[in-house]
Design a protein around this motif. Structure first.
Motif, PDB file in Angstrom:
ATOM      1  N   ALA A  77       3.379  -6.421   3.884  1.00  0.00           N
ATOM      2  CA  ALA A  77       3.169  -5.049   4.320  1.00  0.00           C
ATOM      3  C   ALA A  77       3.663  -4.024   3.309  1.00  0.00           C
ATOM      4  O   ALA A  77       3.189  -2.911   3.269  1.00  0.00           O
ATOM      5  CB  ALA A  77       3.832  -4.815   5.674  1.00  0.00           C
ATOM      6  N   SER A  78       4.617  -4.391   2.464  1.00  0.00           N
ATOM      7  CA  SER A  78       5.184  -3.420   1.524  1.00  0.00           C
ATOM      8  C   SER A  78       4.239  -3.099   0.364  1.00  0.00           C
ATOM      9  O   SER A  78       4.464  -2.153  -0.358  1.00  0.00           O
ATOM     10  CB  SER A  78       6.506  -3.925   0.966  1.00  0.00           C
ATOM     11  N   ASP A  79       3.192  -3.902   0.180  1.00  0.00           N
ATOM     12  CA  ASP A  79       2.264  -3.658  -0.943  1.00  0.00           C
ATOM     13  C   ASP A  79       1.324  -2.543  -0.677  1.00  0.00           C
ATOM     14  O   ASP A  79       0.868  -2.138   0.217  1.00  0.00           O
ATOM     15  CB  ASP A  79       1.467  -4.926  -1.259  1.00  0.00           C
ATOM     16  N   TRP A 103       0.834  -1.182   0.000  1.00  0.00           N
ATOM     17  CA  TRP A 103       0.000   0.000   0.000  1.00  0.00           C
ATOM     18  C   TRP A 103       0.880   1.247   0.000  1.00  0.00           C
ATOM     19  O   TRP A 103       0.716   2.125  -0.831  1.00  0.00           O
ATOM     20  CB  TRP A 103      -0.933  -0.057   1.214  1.00  0.00           C
ATOM     21  N   GLU A 104       1.810   1.317   0.932  1.00  0.00           N
ATOM     22  CA  GLU A 104       2.685   2.494   1.031  1.00  0.00           C
ATOM     23  C   GLU A 104       3.496   2.701  -0.250  1.00  0.00           C
ATOM     24  O   GLU A 104       3.729   3.831  -0.662  1.00  0.00           O
ATOM     25  CB  GLU A 104       3.617   2.372   2.236  1.00  0.00           C
ATOM     26  N   ALA A 105       3.936   1.620  -0.874  1.00  0.00           N
ATOM     27  CA  ALA A 105       4.743   1.729  -2.087  1.00  0.00           C
ATOM     28  C   ALA A 105       3.950   2.298  -3.264  1.00  0.00           C
ATOM     29  O   ALA A 105       4.540   2.748  -4.247  1.00  0.00           O
ATOM     30  CB  ALA A 105       5.312   0.360  -2.461  1.00  0.00           C
ATOM     31  N   CYS A 106       2.632   2.303  -3.165  1.00  0.00           N
ATOM     32  CA  CYS A 106       1.783   2.807  -4.250  1.00  0.00           C
ATOM     33  C   CYS A 106       1.495   4.297  -4.123  1.00  0.00           C
ATOM     34  O   CYS A 106       0.805   4.871  -4.961  1.00  0.00           O
ATOM     35  CB  CYS A 106       0.484   2.007  -4.306  1.00  0.00           C
ATOM     36  N   GLY A 107       2.013   4.935  -3.078  1.00  0.00           N
ATOM     37  CA  GLY A 107       1.900   6.383  -2.936  1.00  0.00           C
ATOM     38  C   GLY A 107       0.544   6.910  -2.515  1.00  0.00           C
ATOM     39  O   GLY A 107       0.022   7.827  -3.138  1.00  0.00           O
ATOM     40  N   PRO A 108      -0.030   6.354  -1.443  1.00  0.00           N
ATOM     41  CA  PRO A 108      -1.339   6.859  -1.012  1.00  0.00           C
ATOM     42  C   PRO A 108      -1.251   8.270  -0.447  1.00  0.00           C
ATOM     43  O   PRO A 108      -0.215   8.683   0.068  1.00  0.00           O
ATOM     44  CB  PRO A 108      -1.746   5.878   0.082  1.00  0.00           C
ATOM     45  N   LEU A 109      -2.347   8.974  -0.583  1.00  0.00           N
ATOM     46  CA  LEU A 109      -2.518  10.279   0.065  1.00  0.00           C
ATOM     47  C   LEU A 109      -3.653  10.078   1.055  1.00  0.00           C
ATOM     48  O   LEU A 109      -4.817  10.027   0.672  1.00  0.00           O
ATOM     49  CB  LEU A 109      -2.874  11.358  -0.957  1.00  0.00           C
ATOM     50  N   GLY A 110      -3.299   9.869   2.298  1.00  0.00           N
ATOM     51  CA  GLY A 110      -4.312   9.542   3.299  1.00  0.00           C
ATOM     52  C   GLY A 110      -4.806   8.121   3.063  1.00  0.00           C
ATOM     53  O   GLY A 110      -4.029   7.190   2.979  1.00  0.00           O
ATOM     54  N   GLY A 111      -6.115   7.967   2.908  1.00  0.00           N
ATOM     55  CA  GLY A 111      -6.717   6.652   2.736  1.00  0.00           C
ATOM     56  C   GLY A 111      -6.975   6.261   1.299  1.00  0.00           C
ATOM     57  O   GLY A 111      -7.765   5.360   1.043  1.00  0.00           O
ATOM     58  N   ALA A 112      -6.323   6.921   0.349  1.00  0.00           N
ATOM     59  CA  ALA A 112      -6.565   6.608  -1.055  1.00  0.00           C
ATOM     60  C   ALA A 112      -5.314   6.849  -1.894  1.00  0.00           C
ATOM     61  O   ALA A 112      -4.478   7.688  -1.565  1.00  0.00           O
ATOM     62  CB  ALA A 112      -7.713   7.453  -1.595  1.00  0.00           C
ATOM     63  N   VAL A 113      -5.225   6.098  -2.976  1.00  0.00           N
ATOM     64  CA  VAL A 113      -4.165   6.299  -3.963  1.00  0.00           C
ATOM     65  C   VAL A 113      -4.803   7.057  -5.131  1.00  0.00           C
ATOM     66  O   VAL A 113      -5.855   6.640  -5.632  1.00  0.00           O
ATOM     67  CB  VAL A 113      -3.605   4.941  -4.465  1.00  0.00           C
ATOM     68  N   PRO A 114      -4.215   8.175  -5.569  1.00  0.00           N
ATOM     69  CA  PRO A 114      -4.789   8.904  -6.699  1.00  0.00           C
ATOM     70  C   PRO A 114      -4.911   7.993  -7.925  1.00  0.00           C
ATOM     71  O   PRO A 114      -4.036   7.174  -8.197  1.00  0.00           O
ATOM     72  CB  PRO A 114      -3.781  10.025  -6.952  1.00  0.00           C
ATOM     73  N   ALA A 115      -6.006   8.121  -8.657  1.00  0.00           N
ATOM     74  CA  ALA A 115      -6.240   7.286  -9.840  1.00  0.00           C
ATOM     75  C   ALA A 115      -5.135   7.432 -10.870  1.00  0.00           C
ATOM     76  O   ALA A 115      -4.881   6.506 -11.644  1.00  0.00           O
ATOM     77  CB  ALA A 115      -7.592   7.616 -10.457  1.00  0.00           C
ATOM     78  N   GLY A 116      -4.456   8.548 -10.877  1.00  0.00           N
ATOM     79  CA  GLY A 116      -3.335   8.747 -11.796  1.00  0.00           C
ATOM     80  C   GLY A 116      -2.187   7.774 -11.552  1.00  0.00           C
ATOM     81  O   GLY A 116      -1.342   7.563 -12.413  1.00  0.00           O
ATOM     82  N   ARG A 117      -2.169   7.176 -10.369  1.00  0.00           N
ATOM     83  CA  ARG A 117      -1.140   6.187 -10.027  1.00  0.00           C
ATOM     84  C   ARG A 117      -1.558   4.766 -10.413  1.00  0.00           C
ATOM     85  O   ARG A 117      -0.849   3.815 -10.122  1.00  0.00           O
ATOM     86  CB  ARG A 117      -0.840   6.225  -8.522  1.00  0.00           C
ATOM     87  N   LEU A 118      -2.748   4.612 -11.043  1.00  0.00           N
ATOM     88  CA  LEU A 118      -3.250   3.287 -11.401  1.00  0.00           C
ATOM     89  C   LEU A 118      -2.243   2.460 -12.198  1.00  0.00           C
ATOM     90  O   LEU A 118      -2.034   1.288 -11.878  1.00  0.00           O
ATOM     91  CB  LEU A 118      -4.576   3.389 -12.156  1.00  0.00           C
ATOM     92  N   PRO A 119      -1.569   3.021 -13.216  1.00  0.00           N
ATOM     93  CA  PRO A 119      -0.577   2.210 -13.934  1.00  0.00           C
ATOM     94  C   PRO A 119       0.521   1.667 -13.011  1.00  0.00           C
ATOM     95  O   PRO A 119       0.946   0.516 -13.156  1.00  0.00           O
ATOM     96  CB  PRO A 119      -0.001   3.171 -14.975  1.00  0.00           C
ATOM     97  N   ASP A 120       0.946   2.454 -12.033  1.00  0.00           N
ATOM     98  CA  ASP A 120       1.959   1.993 -11.076  1.00  0.00           C
ATOM     99  C   ASP A 120       1.415   0.867 -10.202  1.00  0.00           C
ATOM    100  O   ASP A 120       2.118  -0.101  -9.910  1.00  0.00           O
ATOM    101  CB  ASP A 120       2.425   3.149 -10.186  1.00  0.00           C
ATOM    102  N   VAL A 121       0.159   0.999  -9.792  1.00  0.00           N
ATOM    103  CA  VAL A 121      -0.470  -0.038  -8.965  1.00  0.00           C
ATOM    104  C   VAL A 121      -0.575  -1.340  -9.759  1.00  0.00           C
ATOM    105  O   VAL A 121      -0.250  -2.420  -9.250  1.00  0.00           O
ATOM    106  CB  VAL A 121      -1.851   0.426  -8.462  1.00  0.00           C
TER     107      VAL A 121
END
Length: 101
Positions: free
Chosen positions: A99-101, A1-19
């Motif tokens: 945990a790293s996801d 989760w943390e590696a995907c760059g969340p802002l609070g309780g959500a990951v911006p949709a612009g990060r979808l390709p990274d996810v």
């Protein structure tokens, strides 16, 4: 989760390709048998259209991640992320995640 760059309780949709890239790496790096890896990788493949000119559907994992916007407009909520990752792990025959996801 943390590696995907969340802002609070959500990951911006612009990060979808990274996810999605992170999910693909998780599947390919798994020690699961190849048949289970293939089953998990199906989550990342776009679904073909049924008629000529039909572009089909985005990958199931993408639809799972963006099913609703409770994390805010155009965001991947923690709940949807967790559910999608659990499905990956289930298909790989591995309990839980890392945990790293």
């Amino acid at each position: 989760w943390e590696a995907c760059g969340p802002l609070g309780g959500a990951v911006p949709a612009g990060r979808l390709p990274d996810v999605l890239d992170r999910a693909a790496a998780r599947v390919l790096d798994s020690p699961a048998p190849s048949q289970m890896q293939q089953d998990a990788y199906v989550l990342l493949e776009p679904e073909a259209g049924e008629a000529m000119g039909d572009v089909g559907q985005p990958p199931l994992l993408e639809r799972m991640l963006l099913r609703d916007h409770r994390g805010g407009p155009g965001a991947i909520s923690f709940l949807r992320f967790w559910q999608a990752w659990q499905e990956i792990w289930r298909r790989l025959g591995q309990p839980g995640g890392q945990a790293s996801d």
